[in-house]
Motif scaffolding. Structure first.
Motif, PDB file in Angstrom:
ATOM      1  N   LEU A 108       0.823  -1.197   0.000  1.00 44.03           N
ATOM      2  CA  LEU A 108       0.000   0.000   0.000  1.00 44.03           C
ATOM      3  C   LEU A 108       0.867   1.261   0.000  1.00 44.03           C
ATOM      4  N   VAL A 109       1.958   1.238   0.741  1.00 41.88           N
ATOM      5  CA  VAL A 109       2.876   2.379   0.756  1.00 41.88           C
ATOM      6  C   VAL A 109       3.518   2.564  -0.624  1.00 41.88           C
ATOM      7  N   GLU A 110       3.935   1.473  -1.235  1.00 42.74           N
ATOM      8  CA  GLU A 110       4.501   1.560  -2.590  1.00 42.74           C
ATOM      9  C   GLU A 110       3.465   2.079  -3.584  1.00 42.74           C
ATOM     10  N   GLY A 111       2.219   1.649  -3.409  1.00 40.98           N
ATOM     11  CA  GLY A 111       1.153   2.118  -4.275  1.00 40.98           C
ATOM     12  C   GLY A 111       0.927   3.605  -4.137  1.00 40.98           C
ATOM     13  N   ARG A 112       1.058   4.111  -2.938  1.00 38.66           N
ATOM     14  CA  ARG A 112       0.915   5.557  -2.724  1.00 38.66           C
ATOM     15  C   ARG A 112       2.002   6.304  -3.504  1.00 38.66           C
ATOM     16  N   GLN A 113       3.212   5.762  -3.563  1.00 35.23           N
ATOM     17  CA  GLN A 113       4.290   6.417  -4.303  1.00 35.23           C
ATOM     18  C   GLN A 113       3.974   6.477  -5.797  1.00 35.23           C
ATOM     19  N   LYS A 114       3.374   5.406  -6.329  1.00 38.07           N
ATOM     20  CA  LYS A 114       2.941   5.409  -7.731  1.00 38.07           C
ATOM     21  C   LYS A 114       1.850   6.449  -7.940  1.00 38.07           C
ATOM     22  N   LEU A 115       0.922   6.522  -6.990  1.00 41.07           N
ATOM     23  CA  LEU A 115      -0.159   7.495  -7.075  1.00 41.07           C
ATOM     24  C   LEU A 115       0.392   8.921  -7.036  1.00 41.07           C
ATOM     25  N   ASP A 116       1.379   9.167  -6.197  1.00 43.72           N
ATOM     26  CA  ASP A 116       2.005  10.494  -6.136  1.00 43.72           C
ATOM     27  C   ASP A 116       2.495  10.926  -7.514  1.00 43.72           C
ATOM     28  N   ARG A 117       3.142  10.018  -8.224  1.00 41.13           N
ATOM     29  CA  ARG A 117       3.677  10.353  -9.546  1.00 41.13           C
ATOM     30  C   ARG A 117       2.545  10.643 -10.535  1.00 41.13           C
ATOM     31  N   MET A 118       1.485   9.862 -10.474  1.00 41.61           N
ATOM     32  CA  MET A 118       0.355  10.062 -11.380  1.00 41.61           C
ATOM     33  C   MET A 118      -0.292  11.427 -11.143  1.00 41.61           C
ATOM     34  N   ILE A 119      -0.477  11.780  -9.883  1.00 45.75           N
ATOM     35  CA  ILE A 119      -1.123  13.051  -9.562  1.00 45.75           C
ATOM     36  C   ILE A 119      -0.235  14.222  -9.958  1.00 45.75           C
ATOM     37  N   ALA A 120       1.065  14.082  -9.767  1.00 47.12           N
ATOM     38  CA  ALA A 120       1.983  15.144 -10.176  1.00 47.12           C
ATOM     39  C   ALA A 120       1.910  15.380 -11.676  1.00 47.12           C
ATOM     40  N   GLU A 121       1.682  14.319 -12.432  1.00 43.76           N
ATOM     41  CA  GLU A 121       1.619  14.445 -13.892  1.00 43.76           C
ATOM     42  C   GLU A 121       0.279  14.999 -14.367  1.00 43.76           C
ATOM     43  N   LEU A 122      -0.835  14.569 -13.745  1.00 46.69           N
ATOM     44  CA  LEU A 122      -2.162  14.881 -14.276  1.00 46.69           C
ATOM     45  C   LEU A 122      -2.899  15.998 -13.527  1.00 46.69           C
ATOM     46  N   SER A 123      -2.558  16.221 -12.263  1.00 48.48           N
ATOM     47  CA  SER A 123      -3.184  17.249 -11.431  1.00 48.48           C
ATOM     48  C   SER A 123      -4.712  17.239 -11.490  1.00 48.48           C
ATOM     49  N   PRO A 124      -5.360  16.121 -11.182  1.00 45.47           N
ATOM     50  CA  PRO A 124      -6.830  16.133 -11.146  1.00 45.47           C
ATOM     51  C   PRO A 124      -7.311  17.012  -9.995  1.00 45.47           C
ATOM     52  N   PRO A 125      -8.422  17.729 -10.173  1.00 45.28           N
ATOM     53  CA  PRO A 125      -8.918  18.574  -9.078  1.00 45.28           C
ATOM     54  C   PRO A 125      -9.225  17.798  -7.797  1.00 45.28           C
ATOM     55  N   VAL A 126      -9.736  16.557  -7.941  1.00 44.08           N
ATOM     56  CA  VAL A 126     -10.077  15.749  -6.762  1.00 44.08           C
ATOM     57  C   VAL A 126      -9.556  14.330  -6.936  1.00 44.08           C
ATOM     58  N   VAL A 127      -8.900  13.840  -5.897  1.00 49.18           N
ATOM     59  CA  VAL A 127      -8.457  12.447  -5.808  1.00 49.18           C
ATOM     60  C   VAL A 127      -9.235  11.817  -4.664  1.00 49.18           C
ATOM     61  N   ALA A 128      -9.916  10.701  -4.934  1.00 48.37           N
ATOM     62  CA  ALA A 128     -10.778  10.065  -3.934  1.00 48.37           C
ATOM     63  C   ALA A 128     -10.318   8.640  -3.669  1.00 48.37           C
ATOM     64  N   ILE A 129      -9.758   8.402  -2.495  1.00 47.58           N
ATOM     65  CA  ILE A 129      -9.335   7.066  -2.073  1.00 47.58           C
ATOM     66  C   ILE A 129     -10.557   6.330  -1.544  1.00 47.58           C
ATOM     67  N   LEU A 130     -10.821   5.138  -2.055  1.00 40.11           N
ATOM     68  CA  LEU A 130     -12.021   4.398  -1.677  1.00 40.11           C
ATOM     69  C   LEU A 130     -11.690   3.364  -0.604  1.00 40.11           C
ATOM     70  N   GLY A 131     -11.665   3.815   0.631  1.00 35.47           N
ATOM     71  CA  GLY A 131     -11.414   2.894   1.741  1.00 35.47           C
ATOM     72  C   GLY A 131     -10.531   3.529   2.793  1.00 35.47           C
ATOM     73  N   ILE A 132     -11.059   3.710   3.990  1.00 37.79           N
ATOM     74  CA  ILE A 132     -10.325   4.394   5.045  1.00 37.79           C
ATOM     75  C   ILE A 132      -9.135   3.579   5.540  1.00 37.79           C
ATOM     76  N   SER A 133      -9.270   2.251   5.642  1.00 38.49           N
ATOM     77  CA  SER A 133      -8.160   1.439   6.166  1.00 38.49           C
ATOM     78  C   SER A 133      -6.968   1.478   5.221  1.00 38.49           C
ATOM     79  N   ALA A 134      -7.222   1.365   3.927  1.00 34.56           N
ATOM     80  CA  ALA A 134      -6.137   1.426   2.950  1.00 34.56           C
ATOM     81  C   ALA A 134      -5.487   2.803   2.966  1.00 34.56           C
ATOM     82  N   TYR A 135      -6.299   3.842   3.096  1.00 27.17           N
ATOM     83  CA  TYR A 135      -5.745   5.199   3.150  1.00 27.17           C
ATOM     84  C   TYR A 135      -4.830   5.351   4.370  1.00 27.17           C
TER      85      TYR A 135
END
Length: 200
Positions: A108-135
């Motif tokens: 999950l931590v590694e996945g967050r790092q991948k997500l960081d790169r995606m958001i830096a590239e695309l800059s979506p106005p809203v990012v919604a993580i579906l699940g509090i435990s995973a977040y």
């Protein structure tokens, strides 16, 4: 469309497979699932099991104007419709499992790092993580509550929304729809004028 059927043994062959992100450069609301389930991997469409409430929640919220059935894969028309609406879907962890409980905190931590790169590239106005435990695991925030978070992403707001899996039975479909609609409004997505959810 008739639902493609698999035996349990057939589905196990999809363990470890990946599913392509549904995303475009114009994404406005990026939904982030935990990881693909086996049926999702089998048909290559996000939230494919009919027991999953993701697509019914989007419809009831007015995010989509029709109920998408991804149980046998996306139609080309639905794929294009979602992209045109500014909806994107990815996962924290790419590999498919029978349940999210098979994932390790490190994944999950590694996945967050991948997500960081995606958001830096695309800059979506809203990012919604579906699940509090995973977040909580991915973002190292054990005290987090559902809703809008303090964002590490600059111009991209960060939300935590309820997971739509049928296993998350304490969150009803109307409550899912209310939460998803709130994030969609924040992303600037125009909702269908008729309210499609009941009061929770």
């Amino acid at each position: 469309m008739d639902q493609v059927r698999f035996t349990r043994d057939e589905l196990t062959k999809f363990r470890g497979r990946t599913v392509p992100d549904l995303i475009s450069d114009d994404v406005r609301l990026l939904f982030v699932g935990i990881n693909p389930g086996l049926r999702t991997a089998a048909v290559q469409a996000h939230f494919a099991p009919r027991g999953n409430r993701f697509w019914p929640a989007l419809f009831r919220a007015g995010i989509t104007d029709h109920l998408i059935d991804a149980s046998s894969g996306f139609t080309a028309a639905d794929r294009e419709y979602l992209l045109r609406r500014g909806i994107g879907i990815t996962n924290l962890v790419e590999r498919a499992t029978a349940g999210a409980d098979e994932l390790t905190p490190g994944e999950l931590v590694e996945g967050r790092q991948k997500l960081d790169r995606m958001i830096a590239e695309l800059s979506p106005p809203v990012v919604a993580i579906l699940g509090i435990s995973a977040y909580r695991a991915a973002f190292n925030d054990r005290a987090a509550k559902s809703g809008k978070q303090a964002t590490p992403y600059g111009a991209s707001d960060l939300w935590v929304l309820p997971n739509p899996s049928g296993r998350n039975a304490h969150t009803t479909l109307p409550r899912l729809a209310v939460a998803y609609a709130e994030a969609a409004r924040a992303a600037g997505i125009r909702l269908a004028p008729a309210t499609r959810y009941d009061d929770p």
